[in-house]
Design an enzyme around this catalytic site. Structure first.
Site, PDB file in Angstrom:
ATOM      1  N   LYS A 242       1.788  -3.165   6.564  1.00 23.64           N
ATOM      2  CA  LYS A 242       1.566  -3.679   8.063  1.00 23.64           C
ATOM      3  C   LYS A 242       1.005  -5.073   7.960  1.00 23.64           C
ATOM      4  O   LYS A 242       0.888  -5.915   8.851  1.00 23.64           O
ATOM      5  CB  LYS A 242       0.521  -2.703   8.705  1.00 23.64           C
ATOM      6  CG  LYS A 242       0.981  -1.650   9.531  1.00 23.64           C
ATOM      7  CD  LYS A 242      -0.192  -0.970  10.245  1.00 23.64           C
ATOM      8  CE  LYS A 242      -0.014   0.367  10.279  1.00 23.64           C
ATOM      9  NZ  LYS A 242      -1.190   1.455   9.827  1.00 23.64           N
TER      10      LYS A 242
ATOM     11  N   LYS B  66      -8.136  -3.167  -1.214  1.00 23.60           N
ATOM     12  CA  LYS B  66      -8.921  -3.639   0.364  1.00 23.60           C
ATOM     13  C   LYS B  66     -10.081  -4.407   0.073  1.00 23.60           C
ATOM     14  O   LYS B  66     -10.392  -5.495   0.619  1.00 23.60           O
ATOM     15  CB  LYS B  66      -9.127  -2.445   1.240  1.00 23.60           C
ATOM     16  CG  LYS B  66      -7.870  -1.562   1.621  1.00 23.60           C
ATOM     17  CD  LYS B  66      -7.252  -1.840   2.824  1.00 23.60           C
ATOM     18  CE  LYS B  66      -5.811  -1.568   2.889  1.00 23.60           C
ATOM     19  NZ  LYS B  66      -5.300  -1.010   4.128  1.00 23.60           N
TER      20      LYS B  66
ATOM     21  N   LYS C 253       4.501  -3.022  -2.317  1.00 26.69           N
ATOM     22  CA  LYS C 253       4.336  -2.336  -1.070  1.00 26.69           C
ATOM     23  C   LYS C 253       4.832  -2.814   0.135  1.00 26.69           C
ATOM     24  O   LYS C 253       4.126  -3.975   0.366  1.00 26.69           O
ATOM     25  CB  LYS C 253       3.442  -1.303  -0.932  1.00 26.69           C
ATOM     26  CG  LYS C 253       3.487  -0.123   0.034  1.00 26.69           C
ATOM     27  CD  LYS C 253       2.062   0.652   0.223  1.00 26.69           C
ATOM     28  CE  LYS C 253       1.523   0.036   1.700  1.00 26.69           C
ATOM     29  NZ  LYS C 253       0.478   0.643   1.992  1.00 26.69           N
TER      30      LYS C 253
HETATM   31  P1  ATP Z   1      -1.924  -1.406   5.660  1.00 28.54           P
HETATM   32  O1  ATP Z   1      -1.177  -2.410   5.260  1.00 28.54           O
HETATM   33  O2  ATP Z   1      -2.961  -1.685   6.591  1.00 28.54           O
HETATM   34  O3  ATP Z   1      -2.673  -0.857   4.338  1.00 28.54           O
HETATM   35  P2  ATP Z   1       0.088   0.641   5.973  1.00 28.54           P
HETATM   36  O4  ATP Z   1       1.380  -0.087   6.435  1.00 28.54           O
HETATM   37  O5  ATP Z   1      -0.198   1.042   4.219  1.00 28.54           O
HETATM   38  O6  ATP Z   1      -1.226  -0.139   6.355  1.00 28.54           O
HETATM   39  P3  ATP Z   1      -1.117   3.328   6.909  1.00 28.54           P
HETATM   40  O7  ATP Z   1      -1.605   3.503   7.957  1.00 28.54           O
HETATM   41  O8  ATP Z   1      -2.036   3.245   5.877  1.00 28.54           O
HETATM   42  O9  ATP Z   1      -0.142   2.124   6.815  1.00 28.54           O
HETATM   43  O10 ATP Z   1      -0.283   4.102   6.223  1.00 28.54           O
HETATM   44  C1  ATP Z   1       0.407   5.298   7.105  1.00 28.54           C
HETATM   45  C2  ATP Z   1       1.478   6.084   6.426  1.00 28.54           C
HETATM   46  O11 ATP Z   1       2.575   5.296   5.976  1.00 28.54           O
HETATM   47  C3  ATP Z   1       0.978   6.520   4.770  1.00 28.54           C
HETATM   48  O12 ATP Z   1       1.580   8.188   4.807  1.00 28.54           O
HETATM   49  C4  ATP Z   1       1.411   5.816   3.977  1.00 28.54           C
HETATM   50  O13 ATP Z   1       1.662   6.238   2.607  1.00 28.54           O
HETATM   51  C5  ATP Z   1       2.898   5.498   4.648  1.00 28.54           C
HETATM   52  N1  ATP Z   1       3.428   4.133   4.039  1.00 28.54           N
HETATM   53  C6  ATP Z   1       2.870   2.915   4.445  1.00 28.54           C
HETATM   54  N2  ATP Z   1       3.512   1.873   3.899  1.00 28.54           N
HETATM   55  C7  ATP Z   1       4.378   2.522   3.221  1.00 28.54           C
HETATM   56  C8  ATP Z   1       5.710   2.139   2.385  1.00 28.54           C
HETATM   57  N3  ATP Z   1       5.704   0.567   2.121  1.00 28.54           N
HETATM   58  N4  ATP Z   1       6.255   3.144   2.031  1.00 28.54           N
HETATM   59  C9  ATP Z   1       6.137   4.347   2.014  1.00 28.54           C
HETATM   60  N5  ATP Z   1       5.271   4.902   2.729  1.00 28.54           N
HETATM   61  C10 ATP Z   1       4.470   4.126   3.461  1.00 28.54           C
END
Ligand code: ATP
Ligand code: LTN
Length: 335
Positions: free
Chosen positions: A202, A117, A199
């Site tokens: 969002k 980040k 990954k």
């Molecule tokens: P950002 O992209 O802003 O980092 P994010 O999409 O990773 O956000 P978070 O709020 O950080 O979202 O994650 C919330 C939950 O969703 C966590 O348990 C995280 O491990 C899970 N998660 C997020 N993206 C994935 C993914 N691609 N695969 C599996 N689990 C995910």
């Protein structure tokens, strides 16, 4: 120290930082739905974590309600679980301060999410971003949590919460339960549709990389049509050599609740185009009722506010014994 009756405590949270993704669903929400009832569950919208990246205040406010409506629409029951906004429970911040004094700069420096980040947001590497895992440890430890269901990217953060708990317990006795991480057997890391070695996120700049739970059927079909697959034409599960196909099979298995083996034999010989359209079809089918429920819930602001109020009250109550104990063992004067 166990605080909520017979069942063990489960805690998890997602940042209300924008539309929730299929990664959030498969890596986190789906497992929460499956585990509710077996544990005493707290599911938080971690809004304090969200401001580690700049938010537009109006959008952020709406995003909190949007994410709450998604939690409920996928099947989390607010009568049986405590579903709340982190900022409604002051003990998270209070404990985070204390834990800041028991976390080391060296260990926080090793957090890969902080490195990623910071790299992405060079103009806003704020202290909150650095101490993010300490607030997360407070979220978990304040409720004497046993189980933390998260996607694979959060493993390191749960490990640091464990380390801080053990460190504190060694100094002051058994104050905190030491939590365990839970990853789903399949889908702990859903990959980007455009770069299947990265990954799904969002905040990806490429809108075709991520499926949002509220995407329309047309958008979903288009994103899947454009999904990057692998060389060759065979369909089998192999993360290393077939990351694109493996990701699609994982998504298909998650939304149909069928085994990967069955899906592989079903899809054998059909080619990648067919695999993509099968995923689109089943995903759209799966999301249709979720999106209908979402719309109903999102239009009922009074109901959403009533859930937040009732659950915040419960979370505040549940948080108090641990905070009191922590202050006590540290020697703070009570009033
Ligand atoms: P950002 O992209 O802003 O980092 P994010 O999409 O990773 O956000 P978070 O709020 O950080 O979202 O994650 C919330 C939950 O969703 C966590 O348990 C995280 O491990 C899970 N998660 C997020 N993206 C994935 C993914 N691609 N695969 C599996 N689990 C995910
Ligand atoms: N950092 C997590 C969200 C989060 C969380 C938590 C998850 C904040 N506090 C406590 C589990 C338990 C993320 O997914 N980005």
């Amino acid at each position: 120290m166990k605080i909520t009756g017979k069942k063990l405590v489960l805690f998890s949270g997602i940042q209300p930082s924008g539309n929730l993704t299929l990664g959030n669903y498969i890596g986190a929400l789906k497992n929460w739905v499956d585990l509710q009832g077996k544990y005493d569950c707290l599911f938080s919208l971690v809004d304090l974590h969200t401001i580690t990246a700049r938010q537009d205040p109006k959008e952020f406010h709406q995003n909190c309600y949007d994410a709450l409506a998604v939690y409920l629409a996928v099947g989390l029951d607010p009568e049986k679980n405590t579903i709340f906004l982190q900022s409604h429970v002051p003990a998270h911040s209070q404990l985070a301060w204390v834990l800041n004094c028991y976390a080391y700069v060296g260990e926080l420096n090793r957090m890969t999410q902080f490195k990623d980040k910071s790299e992405k947001n060079k103009d806003n590497i704020n202290v909150g971003l650095f101490t993010y895992p300490v607030l997360m440890a407070a979220d978990i430890l304040i409720y004497q949590t046993c189980l933390v269901p998260v996607g694979a990217d959060q493993k390191q953060h749960v490990e640091i919460a464990r380390d801080i708990a053990l460190r504190f317990n060694n100094l002051y006795g058994e104050v905190f339960t030491v939590p365990e991480v839970y990853h789903p057997p399949l889908g702990a890391r859903i990959m980007s549709l455009q770069e299947p070695t990265k990954k799904m996120s969002k905040s990806d700049d490429d809108s075709n990389a991520t499926i949002f739970l509220l995407d329309t059927p047309d958008v979903i079909a288009n994103k899947l049509k454009r999904a990057v697959t692998d060389s060759g034409k065979d369909i089998y599960f192999d993360i290393k050599n077939k990351p694109g196909v493996t990701n699609l099979l994982t998504i298909l298995a998650a939304v149909t609740n069928e085994s990967v083996d069955n899906l592989v034999s079903e899809m054998q010989g059909q080619g990648y185009g067919k695999l993509k359209s099968a995923v689109a079809e089943r995903l759209i089918e799966f999301l249709r009722p979720v999106q209908v429920r979402y719309k109903e819930l999102r239009n009922d602001q009074t109901y959403l506010d009533s859930v937040l109020k009732r659950c915040a009250k419960r979370a505040v109550e549940l948080s108090q014994p641990t905070l009191k104990r922590v202050y006590e063992v540290l020697g703070f004067v009570s009033w």
